[in-house]
Design an enzyme around this catalytic site. Structure first.
Site, mmCIF file in Angstrom:
data_model
loop_
_atom_site.group_PDB
_atom_site.id
_atom_site.type_symbol
_atom_site.label_atom_id
_atom_site.label_comp_id
_atom_site.label_asym_id
_atom_site.label_seq_id
_atom_site.Cartn_x
_atom_site.Cartn_y
_atom_site.Cartn_z
ATOM 1 N N CYS A 1 0.835 -1.189 0.000
ATOM 2 C CA CYS A 1 0.000 0.000 0.000
ATOM 3 C C CYS A 1 0.876 1.248 0.000
ATOM 4 C CB CYS A 1 -0.950 0.082 1.180
ATOM 5 S SG CYS A 1 -2.115 -1.259 1.270
ATOM 6 N N ARG B 1 4.194 0.027 -4.624
ATOM 7 C CA ARG B 1 3.945 -0.555 -3.310
ATOM 8 C C ARG B 1 2.676 -1.398 -3.286
ATOM 9 N NH1 ARG B 1 7.205 2.387 0.597
ATOM 10 N NH2 ARG B 1 6.085 1.255 2.188
ATOM 11 N N TRP C 1 -2.507 -2.833 -1.807
ATOM 12 C CA TRP C 1 -2.178 -4.250 -1.952
ATOM 13 C C TRP C 1 -3.098 -4.955 -0.963
ATOM 14 C CZ3 TRP C 1 -0.357 -8.380 0.967
ATOM 15 C CH2 TRP C 1 0.126 -9.475 0.247
ATOM 16 N N ASN D 1 -2.513 1.590 5.653
ATOM 17 C CA ASN D 1 -1.567 0.575 5.214
ATOM 18 C C ASN D 1 -1.295 -0.316 6.417
ATOM 19 O OD1 ASN D 1 0.572 -0.903 4.151
ATOM 20 N ND2 ASN D 1 2.076 0.696 4.580
ATOM 21 N N GLY D 2 -1.355 -1.629 6.246
ATOM 22 C CA GLY D 2 -1.057 -2.526 7.362
ATOM 23 C C GLY D 2 -2.203 -3.474 7.619
ATOM 24 N N GLU E 1 18.846 -16.534 -7.003
ATOM 25 C CA GLU E 1 18.356 -15.208 -7.377
ATOM 26 C C GLU E 1 17.885 -15.216 -8.841
ATOM 27 O OE1 GLU E 1 17.316 -12.667 -6.165
ATOM 28 O OE2 GLU E 1 17.641 -10.977 -7.491
ATOM 29 N N LYS F 1 14.032 -14.276 -9.930
ATOM 30 C CA LYS F 1 13.682 -13.209 -10.883
ATOM 31 C C LYS F 1 12.721 -13.747 -11.943
ATOM 32 C CE LYS F 1 14.587 -10.323 -9.140
ATOM 33 N NZ LYS F 1 15.236 -10.170 -7.896
ATOM 34 N N GLU G 1 9.180 -14.432 -10.440
ATOM 35 C CA GLU G 1 8.340 -13.303 -10.030
ATOM 36 C C GLU G 1 7.907 -12.406 -11.177
ATOM 37 O OE1 GLU G 1 10.109 -10.624 -7.168
ATOM 38 O OE2 GLU G 1 12.083 -10.895 -8.037
ATOM 39 N N HIS H 1 21.448 -35.605 -5.515
ATOM 40 C CA HIS H 1 20.645 -36.005 -4.354
ATOM 41 C C HIS H 1 19.155 -35.846 -4.623
ATOM 42 C CE1 HIS H 1 24.332 -36.389 -2.073
ATOM 43 N NE2 HIS H 1 24.710 -35.258 -2.643
ATOM 44 N N LYS I 1 6.103 -3.939 -3.672
ATOM 45 C CA LYS I 1 7.525 -3.686 -3.461
ATOM 46 C C LYS I 1 7.952 -3.846 -2.013
ATOM 47 C CE LYS I 1 11.604 -2.293 -4.748
ATOM 48 N NZ LYS I 1 12.385 -3.331 -5.444
HETATM 49 C C1 F6R Z 1 12.567 -9.897 -5.115
HETATM 50 C C2 F6R Z 1 12.321 -8.920 -4.085
HETATM 51 C C3 F6R Z 1 11.952 -9.399 -2.728
HETATM 52 C C4 F6R Z 1 12.651 -8.549 -1.657
HETATM 53 C C5 F6R Z 1 12.156 -8.946 -0.264
HETATM 54 C C6 F6R Z 1 12.854 -8.148 0.829
HETATM 55 O O1 F6R Z 1 12.919 -9.291 -6.318
HETATM 56 O O2 F6R Z 1 12.372 -7.739 -4.315
HETATM 57 O O3 F6R Z 1 12.243 -10.750 -2.559
HETATM 58 O O4 F6R Z 1 14.032 -8.718 -1.762
HETATM 59 O O5 F6R Z 1 10.782 -8.723 -0.181
HETATM 60 O O6 F6R Z 1 12.642 -6.794 0.687
HETATM 61 P P1 F6R Z 1 13.567 -5.731 1.410
HETATM 62 O O7 F6R Z 1 14.933 -5.851 0.847
HETATM 63 O O8 F6R Z 1 12.939 -4.401 1.124
HETATM 64 O O9 F6R Z 1 13.536 -6.064 2.874
#
Ligand code: F6R
Length: 623
Positions: free
Chosen positions: A2, A33, A81, A107-108, A492, A496, A499, A515, A618
């Protein structure tokens, strides 16, 4: 999760900005967000007007075009969100109370919303949504018309004190059109300072077009902004002062800069993100000085264990940090997902250093884990990209990454900046504890300073990767293998792809193949392999080359990311992406980049919204 924005300016005729323009601009910047729905409320001529719409901000803009709002100089805006209630028009914020005179955004998650709702229903309140936010709105409304007697600040304070969970709330009331009132507990909120106008935002990008001067708030506080004043009180009613700070980036840094998406732009920002994170960390004699650390060097010397706490991509940066710090400092490092940490009774004492990694500085799981560790007596250090955010503010020390604002939901430049900062921390501790010779530290630093140029070389060769991504757009599944620091890079790469391209992808430690995961290999299965430097431990490189042969023998299509000049992989790879040579421990700063470009290009090829992938937001500010 949010995005929240609030604004108050001088009345329309004299004001520099109209409230609606400020709110919509703020929401545009905060949309990363959350983008399930969006809404605004403004106050003009003694009336609160709202517009809200499910879906992306564009839907709200169309709604406002269809039904224009009256000019106003005060208002609040929200991009959602969803947590409680589906992302419908009805559940979109703002929510109204007090006969439509009070508008509230949130938000929350309000954990005791069910009990409060039952009480409010018994008191005659009617609800038109499934949200916990409407409960907060009605509660504030009850206080405003009851014991707070027409005082929105007091109504907000009394209501907030009754709420449990995490919340940032913003409210405007038709009877007090000269203010926006907000409160926060465990959710982000910053104040922006203007001339004859003031702002509220989930983060500074909510008002960066208008001011770079900001104020941080503490936990459990209510803030009232008017055109001339910012007044802060604690939930117990005592007065408080916020901490002022200036934002060190400008609005242009949060624009796409000619790229089609923020993610592409942020991938290309990486040379600068690493360079800026390294900037100014040494004194004239070449010794590392981490000024912001605020932990007594003597204490850092006596640390017996480090626990890295983070989630998602940041946790993978933490895994890279483990390899480097253990190697250089000879202190045990554990890496733990923040949300698992505090539920397993971890062993912590005052010689434990908690290093949290967070781009946003607001991730609730990480914040809660840091708080828990502090209560157990640990020292806490935050590696963070967001000035004024909660995790660094609540930690004993902070090492800021200087990646600039990261807008795309999928993290890229913040990841490389976090790895860079972790290296700095490791080298600094090695220097303090005498674990490396000064010359060794200087050599590593010199190599680190060459990394930005080398990332640029990888970026310059991006077409080869984009071409492969286009060709592979219809693949249903992609696997990633790596060893040593290549293992978190493999994970990673897989994250990527999951997501943003919604492709099934898994990252494995290459040694784990036999394994179990090797059973997944079938004819044509694409497998990316992150190959360690042939200049590192010999056996490591040789073992990964064997792993490539093993999957290839079973029909895999192998794509390798290897160091320039590594001839051993050529015969076993259908495609090789070469990255420039560097020290083996620094390789993730280079080998990650082709995987980011690949995911970004593949998602774009599939026509997906690269910057705002489905179901994600985000900044994960709920547990
Ligand atoms: C993936 C991504 C998330 C964040 C995770 C932690 O691309 O962005 O996995 O890395 O939500 O977020 P922060 O770093 O803001 O604590």
């Amino acid at each position: 999760m949010c995005g929240i924005v609030g604004y108050i300016g001088l009345p329309e005729k004299t004001s520099q900005h109209s409230a609606l323009d400020v709110l919509l601009e703020g929401l545009r910047r905060l949309e990363y967000r959350g983008y399930d729905s969006a809404g605004v409320a403004t106050v003009a001529a003694g009336t609160v007007s709202t517009r809200k719409k499910s879906g992306k901000l564009a839907n709200l803009l169309a709604e406002i075009d269809a039904a224009p709002m009256e000019a106003a100089s005060v208002g609040i805006g929200h991009t959602r969100w969803a947590t409680h209630g589906a992302p419908t028009d009805q559940n979109a914020h703002p929510h109204l109370a007090d006969g439509g005179k009070l508008a509230v955004i949130h938000n929350g998650i309000i954990e005791n919303f069910a009990q409060l709702k039952a009480k409010l229903v018994a008191a005659g309140e009617e609800f038109s949504s499934q949200t916990d936010t409407e409960v907060a709105a009605k509660l504030i409304g009850q206080y405003f018309t009851g014991s707070a007697a027409g005082d929105l600040t007091e109504a907000m304070r009394l209501a907030s004190s009754e709420l449990e969970g995490a919340f940032t709330l913003l409210a405007v009331h038709a009877d007090q059109p000269d203010r926006v009132v907000a409160s926060r507990r465990n959710s982000p909120l910053v104040v922006g300072l203007g001339e004859g106008e003031n702002f509220l935002g989930s983060d500074v990008s909510g008002f960066i077009d208008f001011t770079r001067e900001a104020v941080e708030l503490e936990q459990d506080q209510v803030v009232t902004i008017t055109t001339e004043d910012v007044a802060i009180i604690n939930f117990d009613g005592t007065e408080a002062e916020g901490k002022r700070f200036s934002v060190n980036w400008d609005a242009a840094a949060a624009e796409k800069g000619g790229f089609g998406t923020f993610m592409e732009k942020e991938i290309h920002d990486q040379p600068k993100a690493v360079e800026d994170t390294l900037l100014g960390r040494t004194d004239a004699s070449g010794r590392l000085v981490l000024d912001e650390l605020r932990i007594d060097p003597e204490e850092l010397k006596s640390i017996s264990k480090i626990i890295v706490l983070a989630c998602g991509t940041s946790a993978y940066a933490g895994m890279v940090a483990k390899y480097a710090i253990e190697h250089w400092v000879r202190v045990p490092v554990e890496v733990e997902l923040s949300h698992e940490f505090r539920y397993r009774d971890p062993i912590i004492d005052d010689s434990t250093l908690i290093v949290s990694l967070s781009q946003s500085g607001e991730t609730m799981d990480t914040l809660m884990a840091v708080r828990y560790a502090k209560e157990q007596g640990a020292r806490t250090l935050a590696i963070c990209n967001t000035n004024g955010s909660t995790i660094p503010r609540e930690s004993d020390a902070v090492l800021y990454t200087h990646a600039g604002p990261e807008i795309a939901v999928a993290s890229t430049k913040a990841f490389l900046a976090q790895i860079t900062a972790s290296y700095l921390l490791g080298l600094y501790m090695a220097q303090l504890r005498g674990k490396l010779f000064q010359g060794e530290i200087e050599d590593i630093l010199a190599d680190l300073h060459k990394i930005p140029g080398k990332i640029q070389e990888v970026l310059d060769g991006g077409d080869q990767i984009r071409e492969l991504a286009r060709e592979m757009a219809q693949e249903p599944s992609v696997l990633f293998l790596g060893r040593h620091v290549g293992y978190p890079v493999a994970m990673e790469g897989a994250l990527k792809l999951k997501e943003i391209a919604y492709i099934h992808a898994e990252g494995f430690a290459a040694g784990e193949l036999k394994h179990g995961p090797i059973a997944l290999i079938d004819q044509g299965q694409p497998v990316f392999v992150v190959v360690p430097s042939p200049h590192g431990r010999d056996s490591l490189h040789a073992k990964v080359v064997s792993n490539i042969q093993e999957v290839r023998a079973r029909g895999a299509r192998t794509i390798t990311v290897a160091e320039a000049g590594d001839a051993d992989v050529v015969d076993y790879s259908e495609t090789v992406f070469y990255v420039p040579e560097t020290q083996p421990l620094l390789m993730p700063l280079l080998t990650t980049v082709p995987l980011q470009i690949f995911a970004c290009a593949l998602a774009a090829e599939k026509g997906y919204d690269v910057d705002q992938p489905r179901n994600l937001a985000k900044s994960v500010t709920v547990e």
